[in-house]
Structures are given as structure tokens and as C-alpha cells.
Enzyme design. Sequence first.
Site, PDB file in Angstrom:
ATOM      1  CG  ASP A 161      -1.887  -1.122   1.272  1.00 24.64           C
ATOM      2  OD1 ASP A 161      -2.226  -1.644   0.190  1.00 24.64           O
ATOM      3  OD2 ASP A 161      -2.311  -1.490   2.383  1.00 24.64           O
ATOM      4  CG  ASP A 190      -2.903  -4.618  -1.889  1.00 26.80           C
ATOM      5  OD1 ASP A 190      -3.861  -4.810  -2.664  1.00 26.80           O
ATOM      6  OD2 ASP A 190      -2.970  -4.856  -0.675  1.00 26.80           O
ATOM      7  CG  ASP A 194      -5.739  -0.441   0.790  1.00 23.85           C
ATOM      8  OD1 ASP A 194      -6.239   0.213  -0.146  1.00 23.85           O
ATOM      9  OD2 ASP A 194      -5.399  -1.637   0.683  1.00 23.85           O
ATOM     10  NE  ARG A 243     -10.095  -4.011  -3.988  1.00 23.84           N
ATOM     11  CZ  ARG A 243      -9.409  -4.858  -3.232  1.00 23.84           C
ATOM     12  NH1 ARG A 243      -8.418  -4.400  -2.475  1.00 23.84           N
ATOM     13  NH2 ARG A 243      -9.685  -6.146  -3.223  1.00 23.84           N
TER      14      ARG A 243
END
Length: 531
Positions: A161, A190, A194, A243
Site C-alpha cells: 500500500d 496492492d 487503504d 476500488r
Amino acid sequence: MKRPVTRRLLAALATTAAVAAIGVALQAPQASAATGGVTGFATQNGGTTGGAGGATVQASTGTAIHTALCTRASTSTPIIIQVSGTINHGNTTKVSGSSCNTAADVIELKGISNVTIIGVGGGAIFDQLGIHIRDSSNIIIQNVTVRNVKKSGSPLSNGGDAIGMESTVRNVWVDHVNLEASGGEAQGFDGLFDMKNDVQYVTLSYSTLSNSGRGGLIGSSETDTGNSFITFHHNLYQNIDSRTPLLRGGIAHIYNNSYVSLNESGINSRAGARAKVDNNYFKNSKDVLGTFYTSEAGYWQVSGNIFDNVTWSSPGTDTNPAGPNVQSNTTVSIPYSYTLDAASCVPSVVAATAGANKGLQVSNGSCTPVSPSAGPSSPAPSASPSRSTAPSPSASSVPSPQPSSSPSGTNLSLASDAGADGSSKASGTSYGNVKDGNLSTFWSPSGVTGDISVKWSSAKSVSRIVIREASGSTGAIGSWQVLNGATGAVLKSGSGAGTITFTATSTTKVTFRITSSSAAPKVAEFETYAS
């Protein structure tokens, strides 16, 4: 569900690299922290000030950042860290100290509070090195680039992240940053942004997120639904597979963002999540809003968005797109004031303001970039300005209470000599819960009325308190009195939770007496201020 990165995302990387090279040559000379510009949900729960009021130090290595954190007097001593140059694995080592908990492969903000990290000079680049925020509060990250952080391959950092938050994180403002990858999970990357395991009151503003399989998530699984109250505004999402964000449970406010080339899906509201989606511009994208890859439904309230060359999938067992006839299926109340730019100008104003090394410019509400010191101007009528009001008592999933403005100054309830007591407490609750800075814990009386007090070992001057109700109990508190707990004198009477002001009083104890309520009252925080 693991999803491979699309060919379109990878094909765009060569072009992106060329643009980035030009951007370095045009970097602004220097920026300064603009803590007064915090917006969105980060203004709630006492507000977000970062290291304001603390020492300012310079750092050009990751080790220097960790050293600045570790040499503070305590884990909560305010500090502003001005960063320049390239931060990478080669110059980031673990540093030990009583005021920090660092690691060698990541910029670690763990178990700390009151920190600003801001890029200055020719720019600050965190290259293949992520920023990890855990068990921390009141953090500002501004004017930096974080790129190519990997969870597989080499070198590894932060679980892949760019910026990751987890485990009881409160009040974070990330502003004017560039978050970049060079592919998706198959290439070792990734998420760019997040949040999981109890993260609340976060704002991401005027930032760019690009060239990634995953923009970011709020909640790591369908049962991780305690993350909430996140604002995304004036950001550019470009060449992202999915996302933008993925939201599981909780509340998100998503406005005035520019979305270009969302390759598989966009805002993915699921597992009971509720998103307010206002005046965004979606272009050349697919399935930009809905519930995807699950049968656990989420919800959205929409207004003023523009869908430019957007395609939609057919509904299925685990696919529920909001379009092509996009309609609201819930309502979401927003507790703070905000002004909307017209969706038609969002691509241009975001292009001019979003990202690092843009001089921290913002929109003035009339689709015109201005420097932070210029302040807002009156919005143009076409921008459909919205100034929200506090939610009704029925909107139980919105944070409570909703003061009309964020408190300023020091919360005296968190002082080292502060304590708490009361008239009674319901099973499973504690007096101390009202002064622990945690909205998920609370005090309740054994009935529907009772006293809760904050007290000190030496007298404090108090003229304002903020009573914050726990989630699910908004509006339960009816009539009340504020007492000088040392003398019993009534300082103020009224009804309903929120901000309460009265004539400044020097006392060792302030009592909030609930004299009526519509249900069992739950006081999550009892904040006290000098002015």
C-alpha cells in the site's frame, strides 16, 4: 476476489512516465503546511491539526524522519517534519526511542499523534517505500509523492500500500499527494490508499491516484465494517482497475473528483456501506458506481454527477451497477459545511490543483484555483453549492454529535491530571470512557438520567464543552444542566448534545447533568476547552 490488472493499465505506463518526467522539471519551489485548510470528515471528532504548534525539523532520509519522531519528548508531542529528496529503502532504517515504534522497510507512524509530514523544496518522493499509520491520531501528510510500493517481488514495503491505515486510527488528512503504482497485483502492487480495522475521520483531498489495479479500500473484509466517516474530494483517479474506493460498511462522502479510465469498476459500495456521491466527473470508464464482486449490497445517494462515455454491465448475482439510470437508494447526512464546484468544470479544476508540487492550490468554489491563503469566495450559482446541516436523530449511522464547527484549542479532558466520575454507570460502561479520545467507547447512566463529570487536580478555566453521543444514540439526550462541579453552581441549561458555551469559570470539576432523555443516553466524549 483477486483480479488481474488489465492490459490497458499497463499500456498507459510509458506515457505516464514521460509526463512525470516533465512534472519534475516544473516543480514548485517550496510549500508550507496549510493546517487551516483541513476539510471533510477530518474536521470532525475534534479536528485535525497535525503537528501545528510543535517544532519544525527537516529530513531528507527515512532514517531522519524516524529520528525526528523518536527524539520527541513523548508520543504526542507535536512536530512538523519537512521532507525533501528521495526517501527509499537505502536510507530508511529503524530508530528506537520511547516516543516511537519504527521499522526499516516503511515510514512507520505507529502509536503516535500530532504529526505533520510535508514535502518542501524540490519535492519529496517516497520511492518503493510506503507510509504506514497504525494506532495513531491527528496526522497530516501533504505535498509528497509515494510510488511503486510492492507487496511481492523486491523490495517489499507496507503490504504493497502506498498509504495504509489500520487499527484504531483517527483524524488523518492526506492532501496534495501523488499516489502511483506501475500495475496491479500480478506486478506486485496492492492498494494506493487503504483503511482497515477501525479507521475513522479521514479526508483525502486534491490528490492524484494513478496506474494501479486498486485505488483503495475501506474495510478489509465483509465483516470489517467499523471504518467510517471518510471524505474524498477534488482528487484525480486515472488508469485504475477498481476500488475508487471499495467501501465496506460506514459512511463516505465523495465529491468533485475526476475519474478517467476506470477499467473494471469504480466506487464499490457494499456490505451496508453508504456513499454520498456529488458532482463528480466520470469519463471513459466502466461500472463507475454500484455493488460489485459480492451479493452484500451497499447504498448510494447521488446528485450532479456527469457520466461521459461510461459503460455499464448487466445486473447479476454479484454485480449490481448503479447505471445506466443512476438513482439514489439511500440518504446520507453530512455534518460539516462544504461547497461544490459544478461537475462540468471538475476535470479542469482538479487538473490545476490536485497532486504534489502544485503550490497547495485549492478550488475557490467557482471552479477557479487559488492559493490556500486566498480563502474561499462565494460559489457560482451553477455550482449547486451545498451547505449541509446536522443530521436528524434518525440518521443513526452518521457520527454524533454534530457541533456546528470543529473545536479549537486544547481539549482539557485529555490533560495528564484529568479524571472522570459520575452518579452511576450502566453495566459495561465506564466514566473514563468519556475522556479517552475514542468514540467507540462510552458512558451511560444506570437509568435515563444522571451526572458525568470531568475533574482535575488543579483548577482550569473552562468556557466551552462538547458532548459527543455514541453512534446509534444520536438525539437521545434531552434536557441538561452544566454545573461547576466544585460549587454546584449551574453554568448553563439547555437540551441536546453538541457544543455548549458559557461564561469562563475557574474550577476543578465540570459536571454534565442529564435531566431527561428519550432513550438510554450514551456519552462517548466529554470535551472541555478554555475558550
